[in-house]
Enzyme design. Structure first.
Site, short mmCIF file in Angstrom:
data_model
loop_
_atom_site.label_atom_id
_atom_site.label_comp_id
_atom_site.label_asym_id
_atom_site.label_seq_id
_atom_site.Cartn_x
_atom_site.Cartn_y
_atom_site.Cartn_z
N ASP A 32 8.19 -6.76 1.99
CA ASP A 32 7.43 -6.76 0.75
C ASP A 32 6.38 -7.87 0.80
O ASP A 32 6.56 -8.85 1.53
CB ASP A 32 8.38 -7.00 -0.44
CG ASP A 32 7.83 -6.48 -1.76
OD1 ASP A 32 6.63 -6.69 -2.03
OD2 ASP A 32 8.61 -5.89 -2.53
N ASN A 39 8.93 2.67 0.14
CA ASN A 39 8.99 2.60 -1.32
C ASN A 39 7.81 1.85 -1.94
O ASN A 39 7.51 2.04 -3.11
CB ASN A 39 10.30 1.91 -1.73
CG ASN A 39 10.34 1.56 -3.19
OD1 ASN A 39 10.48 2.42 -4.06
ND2 ASN A 39 10.20 0.27 -3.49
N TYR A 96 -3.40 7.63 -8.20
CA TYR A 96 -1.95 7.62 -8.07
C TYR A 96 -1.42 9.02 -7.79
O TYR A 96 -0.63 9.23 -6.87
CB TYR A 96 -1.32 7.05 -9.34
CG TYR A 96 0.18 6.93 -9.28
CD1 TYR A 96 0.77 5.88 -8.58
CD2 TYR A 96 1.01 7.84 -9.92
CE1 TYR A 96 2.15 5.76 -8.52
CE2 TYR A 96 2.39 7.72 -9.88
CZ TYR A 96 2.96 6.68 -9.16
OH TYR A 96 4.33 6.56 -9.10
N THR A 156 11.56 -0.50 -14.63
CA THR A 156 11.17 -1.44 -13.57
C THR A 156 10.06 -2.35 -14.09
O THR A 156 9.41 -2.04 -15.10
CB THR A 156 10.65 -0.68 -12.34
OG1 THR A 156 9.42 0.00 -12.69
CG2 THR A 156 11.67 0.35 -11.85
#
Length: 241
Positions: A37, A82, A148, A183
């Site tokens: 990440d 992800n 997106y 999230t």
């Protein structure tokens, strides 16, 4: 039962949200997990989880990561692509071009780079599972969010392409399509957008990230040994109508 015992997994965007929940679940199920990440995760208390900084838009960084994991662990069994961002809610005629390119670079090209870097290692061991995280908006349409939607729909088709291209190498590739989940990314968006998605979800609630992680766990595990090239919605019924 530890469903991932002896397996090594790379999870991008694993510092928080769905990626973090997936990393923790995979470790509980016996995997050695590398969180990759651009953000360093909060305290990780499971020794089976380690962190490596990674910008998914840099192919050289991907290759460095793969070389490091192979040197340390000898194999890569699972890749969960992800990492992603919404970035802009604007439609085609209004989205800033820099925003468009950045969103596609992270959401689509980052997945491409991840597969490109990891697949040769999986070919060498004649086994592997790749889970590419798309979205409900990679299956059904919505107004706005042009980049997106385009990038997440591309992830769906890239997964099918890879599944068919590498099936003879023992590699399975599937896409996971989360609905709205609780999230940090969703917490940062406009409350009206969140409310609208919940209203359109038959279960009338957001998912806990761990509920999404269980979908990734199934696709990554040997329980899905006859599953490749599918899109798995975990969305409270959003894509059912």
């Amino acid at each position: 039962m530890a469903r991932l015992t002896g397996k090594t997994a790379i999870i991008t965007g694993g510092a928080r949200g769905i990626g973090r929940a997936t990393a923790e679940l995979f470790a509980e199920e016996g995997a050695t997990v590398i969180i990759a990440d651009i953000h360093e995760p909060d305290a990780v208390n499971n020794p089976a989880i380690s962190f490596v900084p990674l910008d998914v838009t840099q192919l050289d960084s991907w290759q460095t990561l793969v070389d490091s994991v192979l040197a340390q662990h000898g194999r890569i069994d699972i890749l969960v692509n992800n990492a992603g961002l919404v970035g802009s809610y604007e439609p085609i005629t209004k989205i800033d071009l820099d925003d468009w390119h950045r969103i596609v670079e992270v959401n689509q090209t980052g997945v491409f780079y991840g597969m490109r870097a990891v697949i040769p290692a999986m070919q060498a061991q004649h086994a592997g599972s790749i889970v590419n995280v798309s979205s409900i908006w990679g299956i059904v349409g919505s107004s706005g969010v042009a980049a997106y939607q385009a990038s997440k729909a591309a992830v769906r088709m890239m997964s099918k392409n890879a599944a068919l291209s590498y099936v003879d190498d023992g590699i399975r590739v599937n896409s996971l399509h989360p609905g709205l989940a609780s999230t940090p990314m969703i917490a940062a968006q406009d409350d009206a957008i969140t409310a609208d998605v919940i209203a359109s979800t038959p279960m009338k609630r957001a998912a806990d990230p761990r509920e999404i992680a269980y979908g990734a766990l199934f696709l990554a595990s040997d329980e899905a040994s006859y599953v490749t090239g599918i899109e798995l919605p975990v969305d409270g019924g959003y894509t059912a109508p």
